[in-house]
Design an enzyme around this catalytic site. Structure first.
Site, short mmCIF file in Angstrom:
data_model
loop_
_atom_site.label_atom_id
_atom_site.label_comp_id
_atom_site.label_asym_id
_atom_site.label_seq_id
_atom_site.Cartn_x
_atom_site.Cartn_y
_atom_site.Cartn_z
N LYS A 1 -6.31 6.43 22.58
CA LYS A 1 -5.20 5.48 22.71
C LYS A 1 -3.83 6.16 22.69
O LYS A 1 -2.85 5.59 23.14
CB LYS A 1 -5.28 4.38 21.66
CG LYS A 1 -5.25 4.83 20.22
CD LYS A 1 -5.44 3.64 19.29
CE LYS A 1 -5.60 4.07 17.85
NZ LYS A 1 -6.87 4.83 17.62
N PHE A 2 -3.77 7.38 22.17
CA PHE A 2 -2.48 8.10 22.21
C PHE A 2 -2.45 9.18 23.29
O PHE A 2 -1.59 10.05 23.28
CB PHE A 2 -2.17 8.69 20.83
CG PHE A 2 -1.88 7.62 19.81
CD1 PHE A 2 -0.79 6.78 19.96
CD2 PHE A 2 -2.72 7.43 18.73
CE1 PHE A 2 -0.53 5.77 19.04
CE2 PHE A 2 -2.48 6.43 17.80
CZ PHE A 2 -1.38 5.59 17.96
N HIS A 3 -3.40 9.10 24.22
CA HIS A 3 -3.39 9.99 25.38
C HIS A 3 -2.50 9.35 26.43
O HIS A 3 -2.62 8.16 26.72
CB HIS A 3 -4.83 10.14 25.90
CG HIS A 3 -5.02 11.20 26.94
ND1 HIS A 3 -4.48 11.10 28.21
CD2 HIS A 3 -5.69 12.37 26.91
CE1 HIS A 3 -4.82 12.18 28.90
NE2 HIS A 3 -5.55 12.97 28.14
N CYS B 1 -36.32 19.99 25.13
CA CYS B 1 -35.69 21.16 25.75
C CYS B 1 -36.56 22.40 25.58
O CYS B 1 -36.63 23.24 26.48
CB CYS B 1 -34.29 21.38 25.17
SG CYS B 1 -33.13 20.13 25.74
N GLU C 1 -8.14 14.87 37.17
CA GLU C 1 -7.45 14.38 35.97
C GLU C 1 -6.35 15.36 35.58
O GLU C 1 -6.57 16.58 35.57
CB GLU C 1 -8.41 14.30 34.77
CG GLU C 1 -9.45 13.22 34.84
CD GLU C 1 -10.29 13.19 33.56
OE1 GLU C 1 -9.82 13.68 32.52
OE2 GLU C 1 -11.42 12.68 33.63
N ARG D 1 -19.25 10.05 22.65
CA ARG D 1 -19.72 10.00 24.03
C ARG D 1 -20.61 11.21 24.31
O ARG D 1 -20.69 12.12 23.48
CB ARG D 1 -18.55 9.93 25.02
CG ARG D 1 -17.66 11.17 24.98
CD ARG D 1 -16.47 11.00 25.92
NE ARG D 1 -15.99 12.28 26.41
CZ ARG D 1 -14.95 12.44 27.24
NH1 ARG D 1 -14.28 11.40 27.66
NH2 ARG D 1 -14.59 13.63 27.65
N ASN E 1 -19.34 12.44 34.10
CA ASN E 1 -17.97 12.83 33.76
C ASN E 1 -17.99 14.11 32.95
O ASN E 1 -18.68 14.19 31.94
CB ASN E 1 -17.30 11.74 32.92
CG ASN E 1 -15.88 12.10 32.55
OD1 ASN E 1 -15.02 12.23 33.41
ND2 ASN E 1 -15.63 12.32 31.27
N GLU E 2 -17.26 15.10 33.41
CA GLU E 2 -17.10 16.35 32.66
C GLU E 2 -18.42 16.77 31.99
O GLU E 2 -18.50 16.92 30.77
CB GLU E 2 -15.98 16.22 31.62
CG GLU E 2 -14.63 16.00 32.26
CD GLU E 2 -13.48 15.90 31.25
OE1 GLU E 2 -13.74 15.62 30.06
OE2 GLU E 2 -12.33 16.11 31.65
N TRP F 1 -5.60 15.31 21.99
CA TRP F 1 -6.69 16.06 21.35
C TRP F 1 -6.29 17.46 20.89
O TRP F 1 -7.13 18.21 20.43
CB TRP F 1 -7.91 16.10 22.26
CG TRP F 1 -7.62 16.30 23.73
CD1 TRP F 1 -7.54 15.31 24.68
CD2 TRP F 1 -7.34 17.52 24.41
NE1 TRP F 1 -7.24 15.85 25.91
CE2 TRP F 1 -7.10 17.20 25.78
CE3 TRP F 1 -7.25 18.86 24.01
CZ2 TRP F 1 -6.80 18.17 26.73
CZ3 TRP F 1 -6.95 19.82 24.97
CH2 TRP F 1 -6.73 19.47 26.31
ZN LIG Z 1 -32.85 18.43 24.28
#
Ligand SMILES: [Zn+2]
Length: 672
Positions: free
Chosen positions: A352-354, A161, A303, A109, A147-148, A311
């Site tokens: 899935k194990f969170h 950049c 959260e 992600r 998100n975050e 993790w």
């Molecule tokens: Zn960049």
């Protein structure tokens, strides 16, 4: 800006991971658990826009309607947290590049460069489509942008950049000569003739110019903030009355949350303290920091986990009652919402194990869901807390730019960690139940009596004057070692450390003596001998008096802690990392002098905070011990326990182990 008139309670909800029949079951279980808000669609870009420009909202329409029919409101995600596979295929240069030139792939992600032009145009189109679709839906109560931000990719080093960085630098410094001066490029022959020669601080043979690195922190923070502002602009235009937020991550180094917080309507943040660490002091510190970002406005814990994460190397669950306890500890420090990642534990994928509010296997007696339901039903009784505040007379300076600068390479001590020094001071106040705010050095400090500046290495223009005024008008300023060293470009203040703070503190520091990790020295004060580690300053007095001296090493007998009268106040300098006993005593003396008392005298490991409005006060008492404690409340007051509704006169109060009391004060007549 309150999102709901009740404490928000719920979690991230990812219905796209489940068949439709589960949606109805979920809504019923939410209702039973007292859930009133869920965060929806955070990772749904590929579901909402399955191919370029083609939108599918039918599934989301249905989910939102089902939730609303069950009394659950929506904190709607803008779905921009993961760019879809089709987008990456079409724009492969949208993938971020790391400092070594490695391009990060699709498949987890947050795989995007914040300065990619088509990313920005696609985000605008997606966010507008979502906002237009749901702008009039009565379930919509809040926007959850992205998100975050930056949690995995906080810096990108690609060509997009590089171009944006040059533009940013040109706006900041105007001329290349000014940049050369600010970056000190005459050192190691790094002088630039024109802007096109400048690149992001990619991997280099050895230490990179620290001023360049510092500006890259600033530039990346600004680039990512610009992404947020791009979404905010669209949302504000389409839904002017819906609060906008994005979930912060507490002491997350890459983003300057004091700056970000000025652009959100309410601070929300994610907290995952490790149960192995025992007393959640850093969690408390982060709650205080997050509350302070918008000057005491209540925040939402967006959260946390019911039991265990997935993790860490080993993911220990919270024991029974601890999730509830830590939730109240969060409310005690200013939260108006307790939310979780996530509602239903995933069947597949990396998390899935969170832990979740509904685990993989649910039956009537499931501990997790039972605790979730208990808390949800209890929080319904705490509506009155919404919007109430915390009053602090002590502030700790926390500055992200200082953090970036102090942890750049090539320092006298390269294992110094800003957060751990801040926490050393915070811990003593936490243990004594003294309310604390966090401030920037440029903030208005006049409402505080004591201000602590741990490792204020960087002092930017004008900040010393704020501190000077604070002390001159009667405040106590406590400054730690390695403070007042550099300006905003990481250039040393010449003429003696601690530079612009020298007159306030009445000292100058001639030399630094960083300690190897195993070295312990002693310091003497008039009430005993204490350990110190990490660092020693060789201090010369310029008007200050010594409060403690070193016992050992070649600087034995020289001052280590000093006090200087300045105006109506005092500047205290701590030229080492003293042990907790010394630091606690030093702070206690200062607190006593300013008549700052604990909210309540309680046993060890019992946390007390007070939320209040102009009309009433509410004590929140958290017993972190696994045994019962007794405390005494003022006998001239009547209290109402908000959880069980019972009223009682002050005096002795017992609180079970791993339990909490939420006590609203009434006067003698029982009137609020
Ligand atoms: Zn960049």
């Amino acid at each position: 800006m309150n999102v709901l008139s009740s404490i928000c309670y719920g979690g991230d909800y990812n219905p796209e991971q489940w068949p439709e029949e589960i949606w109805y079951e979920d809504a019923q279980l939410m209702q039973k658990a007292g859930v009133n808000l869920v965060s929806l669609g955070i990772f749904s870009w590929s579901k909402i826009e399955p191919s370029d420009g083609l939108f599918d909202f039918e599934w989301l329409d249905k989910v939102i309607d089902i939730l609303y029919d069950h009394g659950v409101y929506v904190n709607l995600g803008t779905a921009t947290a993961t760019t879809p596979a089709w987008f990456v295929k079409k724009y492969p240069d949208s993938l971020p590049t790391d400092e070594s030139g490695v391009i990060l792939s699709f498949g987890s992600r947050q795989h995007y460069c914040p300065n990619h032009p088509q990313l920005i145009t696609h985000i605008k189109r997606l966010v507008r489509a979502i906002a237009e679709r749901y702008k009039n839906h009565p379930a919509l109560k809040m926007w959850h942008v992205n998100n975050e931000y930056a949690c995995h990719v906080s810096k990108c080093f690609c060509e997009n950049c590089a171009v944006a960085f040059r533009k940013w630098l040109k706006e900041r410094y105007k001329t290349i000569d000014e940049l050369n001066e600010r970056w000190g490029t005459n050192f190691w022959g790094q002088r630039y003739n024109n802007w096109d020669e400048i690149n992001p601080p990619k991997k280099a043979p050895t230490f990179i110019n620290p001023s360049q690195e510092l500006d890259y922190y600033r530039f990346m923070n600004d680039s990512i903030l610009r992404l947020f502002l791009t979404e905010k602009e669209v949302l504000r235009e389409v839904t002017p009355n819906i609060p906008i937020s994005t979930n912060f991550m507490g002491s997350f180094k890459p983003l300057n949350y004091f700056q970000w917080a000025q652009h959100v309507d309410i601070v929300t943040w994610d907290s995952y303290p490790d149960p192995r660490e025992g007393l959640p002091i850093q969690h408390a510190m982060m709650n205080d920091l997050m509350r302070s970002l918008r000057k005491g406005q209540p925040f939402i814990l967006m959260e946390q986990v019911t039991s265990h994460v997935n993790w860490r190397d080993i993911n220990v669950p919270k024991p029974p009652g601890v999730m509830r306890l830590w939730s109240y500890a969060t409310i005690a420090r200013g939260a108006d919402g307790i939310m979780f990642f996530q509602w239903r534990q995933s069947r597949a994928g990396a998390e899935k194990f969170h832990g979740a509010m509904v685990p993989h296997f649910l039956n009537e007696n499931n501990r997790i869901y039972r605790e979730v339901t208990q808390l949800g039903q209890e929080l319904k009784k705490l509506d009155c807390l919404v919007g109430s505040r915390i009053k602090a007379e002590v502030a700790i300076i926390f500055d992200w730019e200082n953090w970036w600068a102090v942890e750049l390479s090539s320092k006298p001590h390269n294992k110094l960690r800003y957060i751990s020094i801040v926490e050393a001071y915070y811990r003593e106040l936490y243990k004594r139940n003294i309310a604390v705010d966090f401030v920037r050095p440029s903030d208005d400090l006049t409402k505080y009596k004591v201000v602590i500046a741990p490792i204020l290495y960087m002092v930017k223009e004008g900040e010393d004057e704020k501190l000077r005024q604070f002390v001159a008008s009667g405040g106590t300023l406590i400054v730690s070692f390695f403070s007042g060293i550099v300006d905003e470009n990481d250039r040393v203040y010449l003429g003696g450390y601690p530079g612009p703070l020298r007159d306030i503190l009445g000292i100058f520091v001639e030399e630094f003596v960083p300690y190897p990790e195993t070295k312990v020295n002693k310091i003497y004060s008039n009430d005993g001998e204490y350990d110190c580690t990490t660092w020693a300053d060789i201090i010369r007095l310029e008007g200050a008096e010594p409060l403690a001296t070193f016992k050992g090493d070649w600087y034995a007998g020289l001052p280590v802690v000093t006090r200087n009268c300045y105006g109506k106040g005092e500047g205290i300098y701590v030229g080492t990392y003293p042990d907790s006993n010394y630091l606690g005593k030093l702070l206690e003396q200062v607190l006593v002098k300013h008549h700052i008392n604990p909210i309540l005298e309680v046993a060890e490991n019992v946390e007390v905070q007070q939320r209040e409005t102009d009309e009433w006060k509410c004590l929140i008492i958290i017993n972190h011990n696994d045994y019962e404690v007794t405390l005494s409340l003022p006998e001239d007051k009547v209290y109402q326990n908000m959880i069980d509704g019972k009223c009682f006169r002050g005096g002795e109060l017992r609180i079970q182990g791993v339990d909490v009391a939420v006590l609203r004060e009434h006067d003698e007549a029982g009137k609020v």
